[in-house]
Scaffold this motif. Structure first.
Motif, PDB file in Angstrom:
ATOM      1  N   ALA A  17      38.883  21.894  41.925  1.00 33.65           N
ATOM      2  CA  ALA A  17      37.788  20.999  41.527  1.00 33.65           C
ATOM      3  C   ALA A  17      37.731  19.760  42.420  1.00 33.65           C
ATOM      4  O   ALA A  17      38.760  19.246  42.859  1.00 33.65           O
ATOM      5  N   PHE A  18      36.537  19.318  42.681  1.00 36.23           N
ATOM      6  CA  PHE A  18      36.264  18.042  43.355  1.00 36.23           C
ATOM      7  C   PHE A  18      36.887  17.918  44.742  1.00 36.23           C
ATOM      8  O   PHE A  18      37.537  16.924  45.054  1.00 36.23           O
ATOM      9  N   VAL A  19      36.658  18.911  45.597  1.00 29.20           N
ATOM     10  CA  VAL A  19      37.111  18.813  46.986  1.00 29.20           C
ATOM     11  C   VAL A  19      35.942  18.658  47.960  1.00 29.20           C
ATOM     12  O   VAL A  19      36.162  18.406  49.142  1.00 29.20           O
ATOM     13  N   GLY A  20      34.716  18.765  47.463  1.00 33.78           N
ATOM     14  CA  GLY A  20      33.536  18.608  48.308  1.00 33.78           C
ATOM     15  C   GLY A  20      33.108  17.153  48.391  1.00 33.78           C
ATOM     16  O   GLY A  20      33.875  16.236  48.094  1.00 33.78           O
ATOM     17  N   PRO A  21      31.857  16.905  48.776  1.00 32.06           N
ATOM     18  CA  PRO A  21      31.356  15.538  48.935  1.00 32.06           C
ATOM     19  C   PRO A  21      31.448  14.684  47.660  1.00 32.06           C
ATOM     20  O   PRO A  21      31.853  13.525  47.717  1.00 32.06           O
ATOM     21  N   ALA A  22      31.112  15.246  46.503  1.00 33.97           N
ATOM     22  CA  ALA A  22      31.237  14.490  45.250  1.00 33.97           C
ATOM     23  C   ALA A  22      32.705  14.233  44.940  1.00 33.97           C
ATOM     24  O   ALA A  22      33.069  13.164  44.432  1.00 33.97           O
ATOM     25  N   GLY A  23      33.555  15.190  45.266  1.00 36.45           N
ATOM     26  CA  GLY A  23      34.991  15.020  45.064  1.00 36.45           C
ATOM     27  C   GLY A  23      35.552  13.894  45.905  1.00 36.45           C
ATOM     28  O   GLY A  23      36.426  13.141  45.457  1.00 36.45           O
ATOM     29  N   LYS A  24      35.037  13.766  47.119  1.00 36.41           N
ATOM     30  CA  LYS A  24      35.488  12.670  47.990  1.00 36.41           C
ATOM     31  C   LYS A  24      35.178  11.325  47.334  1.00 36.41           C
ATOM     32  O   LYS A  24      36.013  10.415  47.342  1.00 36.41           O
ATOM     33  N   ILE A  25      34.007  11.211  46.736  1.00 38.35           N
ATOM     34  CA  ILE A  25      33.607   9.955  46.086  1.00 38.35           C
ATOM     35  C   ILE A  25      34.536   9.640  44.909  1.00 38.35           C
ATOM     36  O   ILE A  25      35.054   8.520  44.810  1.00 38.35           O
ATOM     37  N   ILE A  26      34.768  10.600  44.019  1.00 33.25           N
ATOM     38  CA  ILE A  26      35.603  10.319  42.841  1.00 33.25           C
ATOM     39  C   ILE A  26      37.060  10.110  43.235  1.00 33.25           C
ATOM     40  O   ILE A  26      37.759   9.266  42.663  1.00 33.25           O
ATOM     41  N   ARG A  27      37.547  10.842  44.224  1.00 36.84           N
ATOM     42  CA  ARG A  27      38.932  10.652  44.664  1.00 36.84           C
ATOM     43  C   ARG A  27      39.128   9.260  45.285  1.00 36.84           C
ATOM     44  O   ARG A  27      40.176   8.634  45.091  1.00 36.84           O
ATOM     45  N   GLU A  28      38.128   8.771  46.007  1.00 38.93           N
ATOM     46  CA  GLU A  28      38.210   7.409  46.562  1.00 38.93           C
ATOM     47  C   GLU A  28      38.230   6.368  45.442  1.00 38.93           C
ATOM     48  O   GLU A  28      38.963   5.388  45.513  1.00 38.93           O
ATOM     49  N   VAL A  29      37.443   6.588  44.397  1.00 33.41           N
ATOM     50  CA  VAL A  29      37.437   5.683  43.245  1.00 33.41           C
ATOM     51  C   VAL A  29      38.817   5.688  42.587  1.00 33.41           C
ATOM     52  O   VAL A  29      39.371   4.626  42.271  1.00 33.41           O
ATOM     53  N   ALA A 159      27.271   5.224  42.622  1.00 36.22           N
ATOM     54  CA  ALA A 159      28.715   5.347  42.866  1.00 36.22           C
ATOM     55  C   ALA A 159      29.421   4.070  42.421  1.00 36.22           C
ATOM     56  O   ALA A 159      30.480   4.121  41.791  1.00 36.22           O
ATOM     57  N   GLN A 160      28.827   2.925  42.716  1.00 38.33           N
ATOM     58  CA  GLN A 160      29.411   1.646  42.297  1.00 38.33           C
ATOM     59  C   GLN A 160      29.329   1.482  40.782  1.00 38.33           C
ATOM     60  O   GLN A 160      30.267   1.000  40.155  1.00 38.33           O
ATOM     61  N   VAL A 161      28.221   1.901  40.192  1.00 44.30           N
ATOM     62  CA  VAL A 161      28.073   1.839  38.735  1.00 44.30           C
ATOM     63  C   VAL A 161      29.148   2.703  38.076  1.00 44.30           C
ATOM     64  O   VAL A 161      29.822   2.270  37.124  1.00 44.30           O
ATOM     65  N   MET A 162      29.345   3.913  38.598  1.00 42.96           N
ATOM     66  CA  MET A 162      30.369   4.809  38.066  1.00 42.96           C
ATOM     67  C   MET A 162      31.748   4.174  38.173  1.00 42.96           C
ATOM     68  O   MET A 162      32.524   4.167  37.213  1.00 42.96           O
ATOM     69  N   GLU A 163      32.055   3.609  39.322  1.00 39.59           N
ATOM     70  CA  GLU A 163      33.364   2.976  39.521  1.00 39.59           C
ATOM     71  C   GLU A 163      33.567   1.806  38.562  1.00 39.59           C
ATOM     72  O   GLU A 163      34.643   1.665  37.969  1.00 39.59           O
ATOM     73  N   GLU A 164      32.558   0.981  38.390  1.00 39.96           N
ATOM     74  CA  GLU A 164      32.669  -0.147  37.457  1.00 39.96           C
ATOM     75  C   GLU A 164      32.835   0.332  36.022  1.00 39.96           C
ATOM     76  O   GLU A 164      33.613  -0.238  35.259  1.00 39.96           O
ATOM     77  N   ASP A 165      32.102   1.380  35.641  1.00 40.19           N
ATOM     78  CA  ASP A 165      32.267   1.957  34.302  1.00 40.19           C
ATOM     79  C   ASP A 165      33.721   2.381  34.076  1.00 40.19           C
ATOM     80  O   ASP A 165      34.331   2.053  33.061  1.00 40.19           O
TER      81      ASP A 165
END
Length: 181
Positions: A17-29, A159-165
């Motif tokens: 799970a989460f190794v593609g482009p969306a995964g990169k975003i959540i893993r960085e968060v 992405a920033q909203v998600m991270e702040e949440d």
């Protein structure tokens, strides 16, 4: 546990799970927030694609339902202390429905026995009417945007909203437990 929707093309090929482009975003968060013991799951096991193409699509209710037992078994084995639903499909897989604006910024209670959202946050006692019933054990849950939402044109700010949440919610939830997120 961070619960997503379904595997994309790269996740399907890798079996993770989460190794593609969306995964990169959540893993960085996850790295920026210095979170550990995090498990990334999807509500649906198989990659849903649009008819006649290789493009991803939102899983149907039927697909979510077909994977329900696997998700519940995974959650039971992991015994998370918090569930972060990334997107509406993940939320729906736990019985939480509505529009994102109505689901964010509030805590949901997930019954650890059924892995679904509870309407009543409590159960009176272990000896219920009609015999013994298991005491309801609740897992806090919250809903935020899926990282893929920030990849849509004009939506990079999500992405920033998600991270702040995530930052605001988890800051009060991760201090004293050895259970995975």
């Amino acid at each position: 546990v961070f619960l997503g929707e379904a595997p994309g093309g790269e996740e399907d090929a890798a079996g993770t799970a989460f190794v593609g482009p969306a995964g990169k975003i959540i893993r960085e968060v996850i790295l920026r927030l210095n979170l550990s013991d995090v498990v990334l799951l999807n509500a649906v096991c198989c990659r849903p694609t649009k008819a006649g193409s290789n493009a991803n699509r939102t899983p149907t209710r039927r697909e979510v339902h077909a994977c329900q037992a696997f998700l519940q078994d995974s959650l039971s084995q992991l015994s998370p202390r918090v569930i972060v639903c990334l997107g509406l499909t993940a939320a729906a897989s736990l019985g939480i429905s509505g529009k994102m604006r109505d689901l964010r910024n509030r805590e949901w209670s997930i019954d650890r026995h059924t892995w679904t959202a509870c309407v009543l946050g409590v159960q009176s006692d272990e000896e219920g009417v009609g015999g013994a019933t298991p005491r309801m054990v609740l897992v806090p849950c919250f809903v935020t945007y899926h990282p893929a939402a920030s990849m849509r044109p004009g939506q990079k700010h999500l992405a920033q909203v998600m991270e702040e949440d995530i930052k605001l919610y988890l800051s009060a939830r991760i201090s004293d437990s050895s259970l995975p997120l």
